[in-house]
Design a protein around this motif. Structure first.
Motif, PDB file in Angstrom:
ATOM      1  N   GLN A  43      65.848  67.667  46.810  1.00 28.03           N
ATOM      2  CA  GLN A  43      66.848  67.570  47.877  1.00 28.03           C
ATOM      3  C   GLN A  43      68.191  68.127  47.414  1.00 28.03           C
ATOM      4  N   ALA A  44      68.573  67.889  46.173  1.00 24.78           N
ATOM      5  CA  ALA A  44      69.849  68.392  45.662  1.00 24.78           C
ATOM      6  C   ALA A  44      69.856  69.917  45.643  1.00 24.78           C
ATOM      7  N   TYR A  45      68.753  70.545  45.240  1.00 23.56           N
ATOM      8  CA  TYR A  45      68.694  72.002  45.214  1.00 23.56           C
ATOM      9  C   TYR A  45      68.708  72.569  46.631  1.00 23.56           C
ATOM     10  N   VAL A  46      68.028  71.920  47.575  1.00 23.80           N
ATOM     11  CA  VAL A  46      68.029  72.380  48.968  1.00 23.80           C
ATOM     12  C   VAL A  46      69.447  72.330  49.543  1.00 23.80           C
ATOM     13  N   PHE A  47      70.158  71.225  49.298  1.00 29.59           N
ATOM     14  CA  PHE A  47      71.538  71.124  49.760  1.00 29.59           C
ATOM     15  C   PHE A  47      72.395  72.252  49.182  1.00 29.59           C
ATOM     16  N   ASP A  48      72.210  72.524  47.897  1.00 27.24           N
ATOM     17  CA  ASP A  48      73.046  73.519  47.231  1.00 27.24           C
ATOM     18  C   ASP A  48      72.842  74.906  47.834  1.00 27.24           C
ATOM     19  N   VAL A  49      71.586  75.296  48.067  1.00 24.90           N
ATOM     20  CA  VAL A  49      71.312  76.644  48.578  1.00 24.90           C
ATOM     21  C   VAL A  49      71.756  76.771  50.030  1.00 24.90           C
ATOM     22  N   ILE A  50      71.440  75.783  50.862  1.00 29.01           N
ATOM     23  CA  ILE A  50      71.784  75.862  52.285  1.00 29.01           C
ATOM     24  C   ILE A  50      73.300  75.890  52.471  1.00 29.01           C
ATOM     25  N   ARG A  51      74.007  75.035  51.738  1.00 27.88           N
ATOM     26  CA  ARG A  51      75.465  74.986  51.890  1.00 27.88           C
ATOM     27  C   ARG A  51      76.163  76.170  51.237  1.00 27.88           C
ATOM     28  N   ALA A  52      75.434  76.957  50.478  1.00 29.20           N
ATOM     29  CA  ALA A  52      76.004  78.177  49.918  1.00 29.20           C
ATOM     30  C   ALA A  52      75.723  79.395  50.786  1.00 29.20           C
ATOM     31  N   SER A  53      74.651  79.376  51.591  1.00 28.06           N
ATOM     32  CA  SER A  53      74.264  80.557  52.378  1.00 28.06           C
ATOM     33  C   SER A  53      74.683  80.465  53.838  1.00 28.06           C
ATOM     34  N   VAL A  54      74.555  79.301  54.453  1.00 30.54           N
ATOM     35  CA  VAL A  54      74.859  79.170  55.882  1.00 30.54           C
ATOM     36  C   VAL A  54      76.332  79.433  56.196  1.00 30.54           C
ATOM     37  N   PRO A  55      77.313  78.968  55.392  1.00 32.18           N
ATOM     38  CA  PRO A  55      78.721  79.248  55.717  1.00 32.18           C
ATOM     39  C   PRO A  55      79.087  80.728  55.701  1.00 32.18           C
ATOM     40  N   LYS A  56      78.211  81.596  55.215  1.00 30.44           N
ATOM     41  CA  LYS A  56      78.483  83.024  55.222  1.00 30.44           C
ATOM     42  C   LYS A  56      78.044  83.691  56.523  1.00 30.44           C
ATOM     43  N   LEU A  57      77.352  82.946  57.381  1.00 29.03           N
ATOM     44  CA  LEU A  57      76.774  83.536  58.594  1.00 29.03           C
ATOM     45  C   LEU A  57      77.340  82.879  59.837  1.00 29.03           C
ATOM     46  N   PRO A  58      77.563  83.649  60.906  1.00 32.59           N
ATOM     47  CA  PRO A  58      77.877  83.028  62.206  1.00 32.59           C
ATOM     48  C   PRO A  58      76.651  82.318  62.769  1.00 32.59           C
ATOM     49  N   LEU A  59      76.874  81.521  63.791  1.00 31.81           N
ATOM     50  CA  LEU A  59      75.806  80.664  64.304  1.00 31.81           C
ATOM     51  C   LEU A  59      74.596  81.471  64.774  1.00 31.81           C
ATOM     52  N   ASP A  60      74.829  82.550  65.506  1.00 37.21           N
ATOM     53  CA  ASP A  60      73.702  83.342  66.011  1.00 37.21           C
ATOM     54  C   ASP A  60      72.874  83.922  64.872  1.00 37.21           C
ATOM     55  N   ASP A  61      73.542  84.355  63.798  1.00 35.93           N
ATOM     56  CA  ASP A  61      72.811  84.928  62.669  1.00 35.93           C
ATOM     57  C   ASP A  61      72.045  83.871  61.889  1.00 35.93           C
ATOM     58  N   VAL A  62      72.498  82.635  61.940  1.00 39.95           N
ATOM     59  CA  VAL A  62      71.748  81.558  61.272  1.00 39.95           C
ATOM     60  C   VAL A  62      70.366  81.421  61.888  1.00 39.95           C
ATOM     61  N   PHE A  63      70.292  81.503  63.217  1.00 41.01           N
ATOM     62  CA  PHE A  63      68.990  81.431  63.888  1.00 41.01           C
ATOM     63  C   PHE A  63      68.146  82.665  63.564  1.00 41.01           C
ATOM     64  N   LEU A  64      68.790  83.832  63.507  1.00 48.67           N
ATOM     65  CA  LEU A  64      68.042  85.058  63.276  1.00 48.67           C
ATOM     66  C   LEU A  64      67.564  85.176  61.833  1.00 48.67           C
ATOM     67  N   GLN A  65      68.310  84.621  60.887  1.00 50.62           N
ATOM     68  CA  GLN A  65      68.001  84.799  59.473  1.00 50.62           C
ATOM     69  C   GLN A  65      67.491  83.527  58.816  1.00 50.62           C
ATOM     70  N   LYS A  66      66.863  82.665  59.587  1.00 55.66           N
ATOM     71  CA  LYS A  66      66.379  81.411  58.998  1.00 55.66           C
ATOM     72  C   LYS A  66      65.272  81.659  57.980  1.00 55.66           C
ATOM     73  N   ASN A  67      64.499  82.729  58.159  1.00 54.16           N
ATOM     74  CA  ASN A  67      63.469  83.048  57.163  1.00 54.16           C
ATOM     75  C   ASN A  67      64.094  83.463  55.841  1.00 54.16           C
ATOM     76  N   ASP A  68      65.201  84.193  55.892  1.00 49.08           N
ATOM     77  CA  ASP A  68      65.900  84.566  54.664  1.00 49.08           C
ATOM     78  C   ASP A  68      66.479  83.340  53.969  1.00 49.08           C
ATOM     79  N   ILE A  69      66.991  82.403  54.760  1.00 44.18           N
ATOM     80  CA  ILE A  69      67.516  81.164  54.173  1.00 44.18           C
ATOM     81  C   ILE A  69      66.393  80.391  53.500  1.00 44.18           C
TER      82      ILE A  69
END
Length: 286
Positions: free
Chosen positions: A98-124
């Motif tokens: 869980q700690a590693y999942v939090f770290d990666v998600i909170r490092a990648s999602v703030p770089k994307l606007p909301l629409d791109d988060v839905f489009l790039q969920k596979n990359d995340i």
């Protein structure tokens, strides 16, 4: 009874950790094993080799300052060849993942606007899986698959997005409706123009037939009645048509008619005007 005799059973898809006076000795595969406790051998515990799933909910913020909750599903399992590492090195496997999942998600999602988060969920999800694989392999665990199963924006944001989509669809529907009405009006105008054109042709042919009929009547009357001129015949025909018209107007109870002077002198004037018009039309056509 088996433990009293120094025997244990390890179930399928599980391994057991054997210790000798508290020190790791070996990993026991599924089956029956002998543990002479009197010689200092003991069972430290068992470890499942089945695939486990951990669902992690992580709240973070996008580049356009929208708070979202990302739900990641991590499937993992312990490796039999590294069972000792999986048993001894981690005390709380789920908390570590869980700690590693939090770290990666909170490092990648703030770089994307909301629409791109839905489009790039596979990359995340791929980024989370790569990071977990690199970190957990040293602890004897394999990351089977990582999925981003849900992205939940704030309720107010979700409501606004639905309203935007509804407005866009209504705008498209209004444009389509206007385009349909435009086509209908064009077709109606084309139909009216065609009808007026055909009506004009009919009226022109009718008038041509009347002129031809009058010409034939005048010629026939002049030949059969000696001493009469074309003017006398036309006066008589027009006078007859005049009285027929007056008869039709008088017989109709709902007629919109314009009454002209109908004395003998007026009829003569009308006859002169009609005759002059016909003669002018014949001269122009000739």
């Amino acid at each position: 009874m088996g433990q009293a005799l120094g025997c244990i059973q390890v179930e399928q898809s599980n391994v057991a950790v054997k210790e000798h006076f508290g020190k790791f000795d070996k990993v026991l595969d599924p089956g029956c094993h002998c543990l002479p406790w009197c010689l200092g051998y003991g069972l430290a515990g068992k470890l499942s080799l089945r695939v486990n799933q951990l669902d992690v909910r992580c709240e973070t913020k996008t580049k356009d300052n929208v708070f979202v909750t990302v739900v990641a599903s991590v499937q993992y399992r312990a490796l039999s060849e590294k069972a000792s590492d999986a048993f001894y090195k981690l005390s709380n496997t789920k908390q570590q993942i869980q700690a590693y999942v939090f770290d990666v998600i909170r490092a990648s999602v703030p770089k994307l606007p909301l629409d791109d988060v839905f489009l790039q969920k596979n990359d995340i999800a791929k980024g989370v899986e790569d990071e977990l694989e690199k970190a957990m392999s040293g602890y004897g665990f394999e990351i089977v698959q990582t999925l981003i199963v849900d992205i939940e924006p704030d309720q107010h944001v979700k409501r606004s997005m639905n309203e935007i989509n509804a407005a866009a669809r209504m705008r498209v529907a209004a444009n389509e409706k206007a385009e349909g009405e435009k086509i209908l009006q064009i077709k109606r105008a084309e139909g009216e123009a065609e009808a007026k054109y055909l009506s004009g042709l009919g009226i022109a042919r009718q008038r041509q037939a009347i002129v031809d009929g009058l010409r034939d009547s005048v010629l026939a009357f002049s030949e059969n009645v000696p001493g009469t001129s074309s003017k006398d015949v036309m006066d008589m025909v027009l006078l007859t048509q005049y009285f027929d018209t007056m008869k039709d107007i008088g017989a109709s109870s709902k007629s919109n008619a314009v009454f002209l002077p109908h004395g003998p002198g007026a009829v003569k004037d009308i006859a002169s005007q009609i005759r002059e018009g016909l003669l002018q039309g014949d001269s122009v056509r000739d």
